[in-house]
Each structure stands twice: as C-alpha cells, then as structure tokens.
Design an enzyme around this catalytic site. Structure first.
Site, PDB file in Angstrom:
ATOM      1  N   HIS A  37      57.820   0.261 -32.345  1.00 15.92           N
ATOM      2  CA  HIS A  37      57.177   1.078 -33.334  1.00 15.92           C
ATOM      3  C   HIS A  37      57.798   2.341 -33.818  1.00 15.92           C
ATOM      4  O   HIS A  37      57.761   3.366 -33.106  1.00 15.92           O
ATOM      5  CB  HIS A  37      55.683   1.642 -32.838  1.00 15.92           C
ATOM      6  CG  HIS A  37      54.898   0.512 -32.445  1.00 15.92           C
ATOM      7  ND1 HIS A  37      55.026  -0.277 -31.309  1.00 15.92           N
ATOM      8  CD2 HIS A  37      53.594  -0.011 -32.952  1.00 15.92           C
ATOM      9  CE1 HIS A  37      54.032  -1.222 -31.197  1.00 15.92           C
ATOM     10  NE2 HIS A  37      53.188  -1.154 -32.356  1.00 15.92           N
ATOM     11  N   HIS A  96      52.094   3.251 -28.201  1.00 18.27           N
ATOM     12  CA  HIS A  96      53.073   2.563 -28.937  1.00 18.27           C
ATOM     13  C   HIS A  96      54.371   3.234 -29.261  1.00 18.27           C
ATOM     14  O   HIS A  96      55.257   2.769 -29.533  1.00 18.27           O
ATOM     15  CB  HIS A  96      52.394   1.957 -30.008  1.00 18.27           C
ATOM     16  CG  HIS A  96      51.893   2.977 -31.009  1.00 18.27           C
ATOM     17  ND1 HIS A  96      50.514   3.597 -30.888  1.00 18.27           N
ATOM     18  CD2 HIS A  96      52.206   3.400 -32.277  1.00 18.27           C
ATOM     19  CE1 HIS A  96      50.435   4.513 -31.977  1.00 18.27           C
ATOM     20  NE2 HIS A  96      51.439   4.307 -32.629  1.00 18.27           N
ATOM     21  N   ASP A 105      46.489   9.146 -35.762  1.00 16.75           N
ATOM     22  CA  ASP A 105      45.279   8.891 -36.533  1.00 16.75           C
ATOM     23  C   ASP A 105      44.282   8.004 -35.792  1.00 16.75           C
ATOM     24  O   ASP A 105      43.088   7.947 -35.520  1.00 16.75           O
ATOM     25  CB  ASP A 105      45.447   8.409 -38.052  1.00 16.75           C
ATOM     26  CG  ASP A 105      46.214   9.190 -38.667  1.00 16.75           C
ATOM     27  OD1 ASP A 105      45.620  10.359 -39.272  1.00 16.75           O
ATOM     28  OD2 ASP A 105      47.349   9.481 -38.932  1.00 16.75           O
ATOM     29  N   GLY A 106      44.962   7.020 -35.148  1.00 18.81           N
ATOM     30  CA  GLY A 106      44.266   5.631 -34.583  1.00 18.81           C
ATOM     31  C   GLY A 106      43.343   6.145 -33.235  1.00 18.81           C
ATOM     32  O   GLY A 106      42.368   5.847 -32.896  1.00 18.81           O
ATOM     33  N   ASN A 131      49.827  11.488 -40.133  1.00 17.26           N
ATOM     34  CA  ASN A 131      50.635  10.892 -41.071  1.00 17.26           C
ATOM     35  C   ASN A 131      49.690  10.251 -42.347  1.00 17.26           C
ATOM     36  O   ASN A 131      50.384   9.611 -43.327  1.00 17.26           O
ATOM     37  CB  ASN A 131      51.756  10.255 -40.847  1.00 17.26           C
ATOM     38  CG  ASN A 131      51.469   8.885 -39.823  1.00 17.26           C
ATOM     39  OD1 ASN A 131      50.263   8.234 -40.016  1.00 17.26           O
ATOM     40  ND2 ASN A 131      52.044   8.609 -38.662  1.00 17.26           N
ATOM     41  N   ILE A 175      48.589   7.255 -42.364  1.00 14.58           N
ATOM     42  CA  ILE A 175      49.074   5.977 -42.197  1.00 14.58           C
ATOM     43  C   ILE A 175      48.649   5.176 -40.839  1.00 14.58           C
ATOM     44  O   ILE A 175      48.740   5.910 -39.957  1.00 14.58           O
ATOM     45  CB  ILE A 175      50.610   5.788 -42.630  1.00 14.58           C
ATOM     46  CG1 ILE A 175      50.886   6.144 -43.883  1.00 14.58           C
ATOM     47  CG2 ILE A 175      50.664   4.109 -42.608  1.00 14.58           C
ATOM     48  CD1 ILE A 175      50.219   5.464 -45.062  1.00 14.58           C
ATOM     49  N   HIS A 202      55.152   1.232 -39.324  1.00 13.59           N
ATOM     50  CA  HIS A 202      54.469   1.682 -38.318  1.00 13.59           C
ATOM     51  C   HIS A 202      54.935   0.684 -37.126  1.00 13.59           C
ATOM     52  O   HIS A 202      55.256   1.299 -36.071  1.00 13.59           O
ATOM     53  CB  HIS A 202      53.201   1.151 -38.384  1.00 13.59           C
ATOM     54  CG  HIS A 202      52.284   1.129 -37.156  1.00 13.59           C
ATOM     55  ND1 HIS A 202      51.663   2.481 -36.607  1.00 13.59           N
ATOM     56  CD2 HIS A 202      51.588   0.318 -36.497  1.00 13.59           C
ATOM     57  CE1 HIS A 202      50.899   2.220 -35.663  1.00 13.59           C
ATOM     58  NE2 HIS A 202      51.060   0.992 -35.517  1.00 13.59           N
ATOM     59  N   GLU A 214      29.973   7.033 -21.313  1.00 18.55           N
ATOM     60  CA  GLU A 214      30.420   5.982 -20.269  1.00 18.55           C
ATOM     61  C   GLU A 214      31.904   5.935 -20.213  1.00 18.55           C
ATOM     62  O   GLU A 214      32.823   5.902 -19.326  1.00 18.55           O
ATOM     63  CB  GLU A 214      29.672   4.594 -19.968  1.00 18.55           C
ATOM     64  CG  GLU A 214      28.377   4.855 -19.616  1.00 18.55           C
ATOM     65  CD  GLU A 214      27.356   4.924 -20.533  1.00 18.55           C
ATOM     66  OE1 GLU A 214      26.223   4.787 -20.481  1.00 18.55           O
ATOM     67  OE2 GLU A 214      27.950   5.183 -21.683  1.00 18.55           O
ATOM     68  N   HIS A 244      21.737  -0.503  -9.971  1.00 16.54           N
ATOM     69  CA  HIS A 244      21.102  -1.645 -10.754  1.00 16.54           C
ATOM     70  C   HIS A 244      21.861  -2.960 -10.900  1.00 16.54           C
ATOM     71  O   HIS A 244      22.265  -3.209 -12.102  1.00 16.54           O
ATOM     72  CB  HIS A 244      20.706  -1.180 -11.937  1.00 16.54           C
ATOM     73  CG  HIS A 244      19.553  -0.017 -12.019  1.00 16.54           C
ATOM     74  ND1 HIS A 244      19.631   1.216 -11.206  1.00 16.54           N
ATOM     75  CD2 HIS A 244      18.369   0.223 -12.344  1.00 16.54           C
ATOM     76  CE1 HIS A 244      18.695   1.919 -11.370  1.00 16.54           C
ATOM     77  NE2 HIS A 244      17.724   1.584 -12.170  1.00 16.54           N
ATOM     78  N   ASP A 247      13.355  -3.826 -17.675  1.00 12.54           N
ATOM     79  CA  ASP A 247      14.188  -3.523 -18.609  1.00 12.54           C
ATOM     80  C   ASP A 247      14.772  -4.714 -19.257  1.00 12.54           C
ATOM     81  O   ASP A 247      15.367  -4.358 -20.505  1.00 12.54           O
ATOM     82  CB  ASP A 247      15.265  -2.618 -18.008  1.00 12.54           C
ATOM     83  CG  ASP A 247      14.778  -1.025 -17.791  1.00 12.54           C
ATOM     84  OD1 ASP A 247      13.825  -0.804 -18.350  1.00 12.54           O
ATOM     85  OD2 ASP A 247      15.226  -0.485 -16.801  1.00 12.54           O
ATOM     86  N   HIS A 278      19.665  -4.713 -19.688  1.00 17.28           N
ATOM     87  CA  HIS A 278      20.024  -3.896 -18.827  1.00 17.28           C
ATOM     88  C   HIS A 278      20.218  -4.767 -17.341  1.00 17.28           C
ATOM     89  O   HIS A 278      20.193  -4.214 -16.272  1.00 17.28           O
ATOM     90  CB  HIS A 278      18.668  -2.897 -18.518  1.00 17.28           C
ATOM     91  CG  HIS A 278      18.743  -1.921 -19.497  1.00 17.28           C
ATOM     92  ND1 HIS A 278      18.827  -1.945 -20.862  1.00 17.28           N
ATOM     93  CD2 HIS A 278      18.911  -0.606 -19.243  1.00 17.28           C
ATOM     94  CE1 HIS A 278      18.729  -0.873 -21.377  1.00 17.28           C
ATOM     95  NE2 HIS A 278      18.748   0.122 -20.372  1.00 17.28           N
TER      96      HIS A 278
END
Length: 655
Positions: A27, A67, A156-157, A186, A188, A261, A408, A458, A466, A470
């Site tokens: 990348h 990356h 950004d990701g 950037n 992008i 990228h 979680e 559980h 439930d 669940h």
C-alpha cells in the site's frame, strides 16, 4: 522545518515505494502521504530505545492502519531496530521479518499486531489504561517511573470501524490524557473518496466523546505537526486526536486518487516520483545524512531517555524499596499463587452454576494477582465477573474493575492492549453468544501470543427463555477451531477453579472460559490435573470398558449417570471429561492413548452445541446443529434430548 527534514521524508517515501513495487504487493498511498507524520513523531517526540526495544517506560506506538506497515518498518530501520535494508527489500516475502502487516513478537520494535482496521486504536486505549493504572500505583511526587505516552497512527478507514468508536468513547469517558491519535486524513479510501460513503464530522464526534481535537492543515509541515503533538501533551484529562490533512500517494503520478491506496507503483511511476521529489539517490539507498539525523534525534535521544529512566529507577529503589520490589513483580509478571488455603471450594453433591463459581474464584484470584484488571460488557451481575479495588476511572486510577459498557468488540481489543503493554493482564466478560462481537480481537490475541483472558457465561441453549439470539450453538466450535486459543468448558466447581487458575497462569495465548447459567452438580471425580491435561477419565466402570462417552460442561454429569445405568445392566462404558480440546491435543500420544484407546471404537460424544468438533474423537456425536428456541429451562433440556433416558437410547442404538 529544516532542509534535513525534507531530505529524510523524501528518502522514506522513495524507499517505501520501491520496496512495495519490488514486492509487487503493498500500500504505497499511506507511505507517501503519512511519511512526514511519522518522521516528525519519531525524530521530535517519541521516546524509544532500539538497544532495549522492550524498555518498560518507552512510549508505545501502534500503527492502527496496519496496511501501511512499510512506513513503520522504515522508521524502525532508521531508528536502529533489528530491521536491515535486506529485510525491507524482502517485504511481504516468505520468512521475512517485514510481513504484510505488523506482527507483535515477529519484528523488533512492533508494539501491537494490526491490520484489521480500528483494533489498533482500541488496543491503544488498553495500553493507556495500563499506563495510567501503573503510574497511579507507583509514581511519587518526587519520582515518576511510569510516565509514557501511547501514540497511534490511523486513517479514515479506522475511524469508520465501530470498534474504534466504541474504544474512543470509553477513552474519553476515562479521561486518558496520555493517549494521542494521529489521523492521516486524506479523504480517500480503497473504493474512492470518503465523502461517497461517509459524511461524519470527526471533529464533532471527537469533541462529543470528550476528546481534544487539533487540526493540522498541511501534512507536509513538520513544524505544524510537532506543535500539534506538543499541544496534545499539555492535556492531562482528555485524549487527543490530531487530524493531519495529507495527500494520499504524495508525489506519485496518481497522487490523490484511490488507485494509489493499495496498488504498487510501476517502474515508470517510481521514476516520476523521484523526479517530483527531486530525489536522485540510487534505489534502495538511504543517504548517510538521513541515518546520521536519525542517530542523533531518535537513537541517541532514546538511549538518553532510557538511561535517565534507569537512574530514576535506581533512586526510586533506594528511596522506596518495598514499592520497587513490587514494581519489579509487575513489569516481569512474576506474581504467582502459592497459598491455596483460602481458595473457595464447594462440597461434592452440592449444586452451583459455574458462572457463580467463576465469579467467586476470580474474586479470590484478584487478591493473589494484583496485576489483573478487567470487567464485563455491562453484565457484571449476570456473568459474575468484575475486577477488584473499585471501578477504574479518572478519580480512581488504581481501580481494577473496568466498566466497559456495551462495547464487546472494544472490550476484547482493550484487554489485549492492557496485556500487551506489560505489567498488567486484562480480562473481559460477556454472554457467550456475544463472543461473536469479540472474535476478531480474540483472533488477533491468538495470532500475537497475547494471553488475555475472556470469561463467558450462559454457555448453551439452557439460557432458556431468551431464545435463539441468546443461545450459543456454534461458538464452541468457532473457538475450538482457532489456532493458539485455549477454550475451557468446565463441568463443575473443581473444573472451573482449575480452568481459572490455568487461564491466569497462561503466558503465550488467550484463554476462553465458558460457564453455565443453570446450577450443575459438583462431582466427586473432577480434578485439577485432569483439567490441566485437557481431558481425563472421569468415570471408569468396574470392568474393563468396551465403549467410551466423551463430554464436558453441564453434560458431563449426565453422561456419568447414563454410564452408571448401563453398568447396572452389564454394559461397561468409560466417561471422559474433555474441558479443553486444545490442551488434550497437546498431550503425548501415550497419554491420549491411555484416555482414548484406539481399540475402543464404540464412542459417543455429548454436548449442547455444534457436533463438528467432536468427530475427531468419536464417530457418534449427540449435539445441537440448529439454532435454539425460546422456552423455560425445564422444557428445553428434554426438548433437545439431554436426559438420561434419551442419551441411554442414543447409546443403545449405536451399531
């Protein structure tokens, strides 16, 4: 910004692009765009010592945008870590020290395995929690022996991933002021401009989550970046995100486009890059001036910081001897349990849910192991799992109970950061069915040999009313299939206590312990050594057996009852408890043959879950290969046939 800064940045950009092109994979976009960010961070701010890469009070750095690994490898190479030019040129190749994404424990100087976006930010939150906890516990007004920052580079990701937002929300709430995220902004991503899929304001989101926000308009200006980091370090009660506006693939012919990228530059593009940057050094050659600059501004500065810390630590050891000795136990993880006299115990024949046992044993272990910290995803009263010494927050940094909230995925990644930081060991808890949310982080722990502990309650359709959403069915199979991950499903209090002890002793991999909601019978045949071996003989008939039943968890006592009924009729069946397939599979061939002799081919495995994992031990498996149903516990057990009479009939019908 000095001329040498630009010379360094150009060298990093060209070398990074060339190594990626040579590998025909990688990348280049982030390497070319974010090079000034890491150059500034490493040469002006971060305290690391390549001679002592595990120096405890070093600043931590996590490349959440994993990356961009080539950029990090070059920074570590220049900073004196054990990454040679040949290693850089061997990027992404078989046996390389420079794999496609950073791997903790594989490459010198890597603080966390990254690649799945967002998790780097979340694990950094765990590291910042660990730093704050240890600093509060050991620092004195005249001596700070835990005093470092946690830095992250993200893209950004990363900030589109839910796990990052979960973790940032908690970090802001906890006021983790020594966490600094550098956002390579950037606009992008792989499929095009960010605006096509996202119109969020990172600034407004950060401010709403109690973060400081700083904008750097020119991502090529080292002075502006450095000033932003310095300003961030002035904050003590808020983490900071620094949005640095960059151009993806800066200098390449297709800079600013999504095509740069994740696609290596062509040889013609490399030549154009060199011309655009005015860079005329030979391929795969770093100018001596760049090495010298990094020697003076990273390597020597790091050695000095490490030396000063060791001096500080020596003074601390003389002035605060008892605290120093305890501190050594923390940083070397040398705590152990030597006294079991007050360990919780349960009488044979009594009934108790293993989740209640798990909670009570954890409370006891917490008194013996003061370095463990964690909690539940808003389920303390249901899973029975909570940390000791009160709630960890800004006003109680020594609290070991982390209220993760309903987060979680972030909880699991944060636990990994707590553990990987050193000095602390993280644990997290929830309903077993919601381990689905946590699986990516548990998988990363397994890849990275991070011994975090995950405690679930559980564990079967016995959740009852439930219903299927669940009731875990396939989750046991999922984790049993995961390499380097140990899962325990204990049958009673003795097995649960044993599993908990083994989980917190583990040093090389994550451990999962699952528990029942419903009460189970405490047996007279369970034992620690058997649990440690993963599987063992729990019931042996009076006459040499001609068949074997294998089970675990709440179904073990059921199988023993069936075996006793068969024995009364002259059918002699051994019952094997298999709380950990992982540990059993690691035993010697002789031990496995002793427990499961090949000569005994008539076998039946029984478990309230997917049958798939059991076929390696038995040709016949009775389990549940469909989603559960909502009904009371007293009805769901007979509905799925987990009764003495039905299992008896299943066994009798085996040909």
């Amino acid at each position: 910004m000095k001329k040498i800064d630009q010379e360094c940045i150009n060298a990093i950009r060209v070398l990074g692009a060339e190594c990626i092109t040579k590998a025909k994979s990688g990348h280049p976009g982030i390497v070319l765009g974010a090079a000034p960010i890491l150059h500034t961070l490493f040469t002006r701010e971060i305290n690391i010592d390549s001679n002592e890469s595990k120096w405890f009070d070093r600043d931590r750095f996590i490349l959440s945008a994993g990356h961009g690994s080539m950029l990090l490898y070059i920074m570590l190479h220049l900073s004196g870590f054990k990454i040679s030019m040949d290693d850089l040129m061997n990027f992404r190749q078989k046996g390389s020290l420079t794999p496609g994404h950073p791997e903790l424990g594989h490459t010198d100087g890597i603080d966390m395995s990254t690649g799945p976006l967002g998790q780097g930010i979340a694990s950094a939150v765990g590291m910042a929690i660990s730093e704050a906890f240890l600093a509060s516990k050991f620092n004195k007004l005249d001596s700070k022996i835990v005093n470092h920052y946690t830095y992250v580079l993200c893209g950004d990701g990363d900030l589109e991933e839910g796990v990052a937002m979960e973790a940032m929300s908690l970090a802001g709430h906890l006021k983790l002021g020594k966490l600094i995220v550098l956002f390579d902004s950037n606009d992008i991503q792989l499929d095009g401009e960010v605006k096509f899929c996202n119109s969020d304001s990172i600034k407004n989101k950060a401010l709403a989550m109690n973060w400081n926000y700083i904008l750097v308009n020119d991502g090529n200006d080292c002075d502006e970046i450095a000033a932003a980091i310095a300003k961030a370090k002035e904050s003590h009660d808020k983490p900071t995100i620094i949005e640095v506006k960059t151009v993806i693939g800066y200098g390449a012919p297709n800079s600013g486009e999504n095509s740069v990228h994740g696609k290596p530059l062509s040889s013609e593009d490399i030549e154009a890059l060199r011309e655009n940057l005015g860079y005329d050094y030979p391929s795969f050659v770093i100018p001596p001036s760049v090495y010298e600059f990094y020697k003076e501004n990273v390597i020597e500065r790091g050695v000095l910081a490490d030396t000063q810390w060791n001096t500080e630590l020596k003074n601390y050891s003389e002035k605060y001897r008892e605290e120093y000795e305890v501190f050594q136990n923390y940083i070397y993880n040398s705590f152990s349990i030597d006294d079991y006299d007050d360990m919780p115990s349960w009488e044979v024949g009594s009934k108790e849910s293993t989740r209640k046992v798990m909670g009570k044993v954890l409370d006891w272990i917490s008194t013996k192991l003061p370095n463990i910290m964690g909690g539940s995803a808003d389920l303390c009263s249901s899973t029975m799992v909570r940390g000791a010494n009160g709630v960890f927050d800004y006003d109680n940094r020594q609290g070991r109970n982390i209220l993760f909230g309903v987060r979680e995925h972030a909880m699991a990644a944060i636990c990994n950061g707590i553990t990987a930081h050193g000095g602390t060991k993280g644990f997290g808890s929830g309903f077993f069915v919601f381990s689905d949310y946590m699986k990516p982080a548990i998988r990363l722990a397994a890849i990275s040999n991070i011994p975090s502990v995950f405690l679930f309650s559980h564990d079967s359709v016995c959740v009852g009313e439930d219903g299927p959403s669940h009731q875990p069915v396939e989750q046991l199979a999922m984790f049993r299939a995961m390499p380097n991950c140990n899962l325990f499903r204990p049958a009673d209090a003795v097995e649960m206590t044993s599993a908990m002890l083994l989980a917190f002793e583990e040093t090389k991999r994550p451990t999962i312990v699952v528990s029942t909601r419903q009460p189970v019978l405490n047996l007279d045949c369970t034992n620690y050594e058997g649990v440690k071996a993963g599987g063992y003989i729990a019931f042996e008939p009076k006459v040499s057996p001609n068949a074997i039943m294998i089970s675990c968890g709440s179904e073990l006592s059921l199988c023993i009852e069936v075996a006793k009924k068969l024995e009364s009729e002259g059918e002699f069946v051994r019952v094997v408890s298999m709380p950990s397939m992982c540990l059993f599979d690691e035993q010697s061939p002789e031990y496995k043959e002793m427990v499961l002799p090949k000569r005994i081919t008539k076998r039946l495995a029984v478990e309230m879950g997917a049958t798939m994992p059991w076929y390696k031990y038995a040709a016949n498996v009775f389990g549940i290969d469909e989603f559960g149903k909502s009904m009371p516990l007293k009805e769901i057990i007979p509905y799925y046939g987990f009764t003495v009479n039905n299992i008896y009939e299943v066994y009798k019908n085996i040909k």
